[in-house]
Every structure is written in structure tokens, then in C-alpha cells.
Design a protein around this motif. Structure first.
Motif, mmCIF file in Angstrom:
data_model
loop_
_atom_site.group_PDB
_atom_site.id
_atom_site.type_symbol
_atom_site.label_atom_id
_atom_site.label_comp_id
_atom_site.label_asym_id
_atom_site.label_seq_id
_atom_site.Cartn_x
_atom_site.Cartn_y
_atom_site.Cartn_z
ATOM 1 N N ILE A 129 1.178 4.837 -2.547
ATOM 2 C CA ILE A 129 1.050 6.195 -1.992
ATOM 3 C C ILE A 129 2.287 7.021 -2.306
ATOM 4 O O ILE A 129 2.198 8.179 -2.738
ATOM 5 N N LEU B 17 4.625 13.879 1.807
ATOM 6 C CA LEU B 17 3.635 12.858 2.155
ATOM 7 C C LEU B 17 2.635 13.445 3.139
ATOM 8 O O LEU B 17 3.030 14.108 4.101
ATOM 9 N N TYR C 222 2.787 9.846 7.495
ATOM 10 C CA TYR C 222 4.001 9.047 7.404
ATOM 11 C C TYR C 222 3.702 7.732 6.699
ATOM 12 O O TYR C 222 2.759 7.014 7.021
ATOM 13 N N THR C 223 4.530 7.425 5.722
ATOM 14 C CA THR C 223 4.405 6.203 4.948
ATOM 15 C C THR C 223 5.816 5.686 4.671
ATOM 16 O O THR C 223 6.683 6.476 4.299
ATOM 17 N N TYR D 136 7.086 14.913 5.872
ATOM 18 C CA TYR D 136 5.916 14.152 6.325
ATOM 19 C C TYR D 136 5.623 14.501 7.789
ATOM 20 O O TYR D 136 6.517 14.964 8.518
ATOM 21 N N SER E 87 0.831 -1.211 0.000
ATOM 22 C CA SER E 87 0.000 0.000 0.000
ATOM 23 C C SER E 87 0.863 1.257 0.000
ATOM 24 O O SER E 87 0.557 2.240 -0.687
ATOM 25 N N ALA E 88 1.954 1.224 0.774
ATOM 26 C CA ALA E 88 2.850 2.383 0.853
ATOM 27 C C ALA E 88 3.479 2.684 -0.501
ATOM 28 O O ALA E 88 3.651 3.851 -0.872
ATOM 29 N N TRP F 270 8.894 4.875 2.828
ATOM 30 C CA TRP F 270 9.141 5.465 1.522
ATOM 31 C C TRP F 270 10.462 5.085 0.863
ATOM 32 O O TRP F 270 10.623 5.238 -0.352
#
Length: 289
Positions: A177, A193, A196-197, A215, A173-174, A199
Motif C-alpha cells: 500500500i 495515505l 493509516y498504514t 493520513y 500488506s502495508a 509506513w
């Protein structure tokens, strides 16, 4: 629901048979487990793991100890019982998500297979998950029951497997995004972002220009973080300005003229501010430095 009988060998156990049972319990909660080397009992079982001298996924036989083994991946890592189980049931265990199943095979499953089969090339040194599972076996000084210890190990492995699946789903999923954030960036050197993801892998795969990530942190601050030259490296594509190193609160605010600046790490790879506007001002300063 019909009860399935799963057979595996008795005595000392390893990560491959433990994780195989844990994986199958994800999709077959009503199972009877027997640990034996009695071929009469093994032949009657619905699923046989790591014993029996046969690999036939159509009849649910998943051994790899027979002459010639049970095949290997394209990268040369042989299949142990866990890998054989994962070949047939991995996607089902991951609720139909092939990408998640592939991610687990590339990491968790193939590593356990490699250790079990003695294929040490590319396997990290130090205490491994396979060794951790083996620690559930009773020592020579203990009179513990092997089957009870196996059940404890399966319970532990089941919890780990759930977290590995969750982490893999999160990573997938990240990726989407972060890829969208790279595509939408007003300046390709600065990727923003909204939350927070994870990355790093995606940024290194998709952007050679990105220098900084912005982020929000879990503490409520906004963060600017440098992009390493490669995953795992302590060298950055572009460090934050040298004059910021180690400053915090009022000293940092006075030095850069931003009244809600919070800190800059002495290593010049991360800094924070209380508001988005301020962190973007800091990002502009860093890009121009």
C-alpha cells in the motif's frame, strides 16, 4: 483425525521448546504431549523436540544438543528446536505464505534461537521474551507441577505467535500500500495515505525524497507527520515550521489561518486538522517553510 504424540524433555523449560509445541499445535490440533527423557518413550513419539540427540526433519526429530549442533543461519545464529521446527513447518503454520514465515524467522524465531544457544551478538539487552517464558517455571519456593506450568506457557506462547503472524501479515500488506502511495505521489516530498498504514520501513527503503506523510487518524482527524532521517531516529528529514510548536485549537488556527487546525506537537514532528483540505494546506506551508 489421528492423534500425534509430541515428546519433549521434562523439568525446566525454555522458550524454544514452549514455542515449538505452540507452533505445532497451530497445524496439529489433535496432539498428545509427553514430557520425558525416557528414550523408550521418545523413540515411539511422532515428533520429538529439544531432546533425543538427533536432528532429522524427515523423521520429525528436532534436537540441537548433540555434538556439532543442528546447523546455523547465514548470519551465524544457530538453530534451536524452534528454528528447526520453523524450517520444516513455518510456511504451513503461516498458511502457505513464505514471506510471512521469513519475517517471523528473521525476528521472533531467530531471536529465541539465539538466546537459547547463547549467541548473544545482536540480541537486545533487558527482559526478553525468552526470559518471560522462563518465568512460567515454578520457583524453588513453589511446589507447582512443571508439566502444568509448561501447558500455561504454551497457551501464552500460542496467543503471542498468533499476534506475531498477524503483525507480519499486516506489515507485508502495508508495504504494498505504501509503495503504491509513493509511486502515485504528485509531489515525492509528500506521501498521502487513504487510511493509516504502517509506513516507516517502506518509506525509508523506497524514498529518499519523502519529507512528510499525510493520513487519517483513528480519531477522525487528518495528520501530517515528519519522516525521520532513519527508522527509530528522533531527527527528522524536515521538521514542521518552528512557529507551530506547541500550538493548538484557536491559537493554532489564528497563527496559520486555517479554521479547523487542531494541534502541532511541541517536537514539530506531528500536527493535525479536522479536514483533508486543511491538512494539505498545512503540508504546503510546511514544504515551503
Amino acid at each position: 483425525m489421528t492423534e500425534l504424540t509430541i515428546a519433549t524433555h521434562n523439568g525446566n523449560f525454555h522458550a524454544d521448546d514452549v514455542f515449538s509445541v505452540a507452533a505445532l499445535k497451530c497445524i496439529f490440533p489433535n496432539v498428545k504431549l509427553i514430557r520425558t527423557r525416557d528414550m523408550a518413550l521418545i523413540s515411539k513419539a511422532d515428533i520429538v523436540i529439544d531432546v533425543g540427540g538427533e536432528h532429522n526433519p524427515e523423521t520429525n526429530r528436532f534436537d540441537h544438543h548433540q555434538r556439532g549442533g543442528a546447523g546455523a543461519r547465514e548470519n551465524g545464529i544457530p538453530y534451536s528446536s524452534f528454528g528447526l521446527i520453523w524450517q520444516k513447518y513455518g510456511v504451513q503454520i503461516c498458511q502457505g505464505n513464505q514471506e510471512t514465515a521469513n519475517a517471523l524467522d528473521a525476528g521472533l524465531v531467530s531471536t529465541i534461537d539465539a538466546v537459547d544457544c547463547g549467541h548473544v551478538e545482536g540480541v537486545a539487552q533487558g527482559i526478553s521474551l525468552s526470559q518471560t517464558i522462563s518465568m512460567f517455571n515454578p520457583t524453588w519456593q513453589e511446589e507447582s507441577n512443571f508439566d502444568a506450568c509448561f501447558d500455561e506457557a504454551v497457551e501464552f506462547a500460542s496467543r503471542l505467535l498468533t499476534r506475531f503472524i498477524a503483525a507480519a501479515n499486516g506489515g507485508i500488506s502495508a508495504k504494498a500500500i505504501v509503495a503504491k502511495a509513493i509511486e502515485d505521489a504528485a509531489d515525492p516530498r509528500l506521501i498521502v495515505l487513504e487510511k493509516y498504514t504502517p509506513w516507516k520501513k517502506t518509506v525509508h527503503a523506497l524514498s529518499e525524497q519523502a519529507l512528510y506523510m499525510v493520513y487519517p487518524s483513528h480519531s477522525g482527524q487528518w495528520i501530517i507527520q515528519t519522516v525521520p532521517v532513519e527508522p527509530g531516529s528522533f531527527e527528522d528529514r524536515k521538521s514542521l515550521p518552528t512557529a507551530w510548536a506547541g500550538l493548538s485549537d484557536e491559537a493554532f488556527q489564528q497563527a496559520i489561518g486555517i479554521d479547523d487546525a487542531v494541534f502541532c506537537h511541541n517536537g514539530l514532528f506531528i500536527a493535525g486538522a479536522k479536514s483533508f483540505d486543511s491538512i494539505m494546506k498545512m503540508a504546503t506551508m510546511a514544504l515551503q517553510a
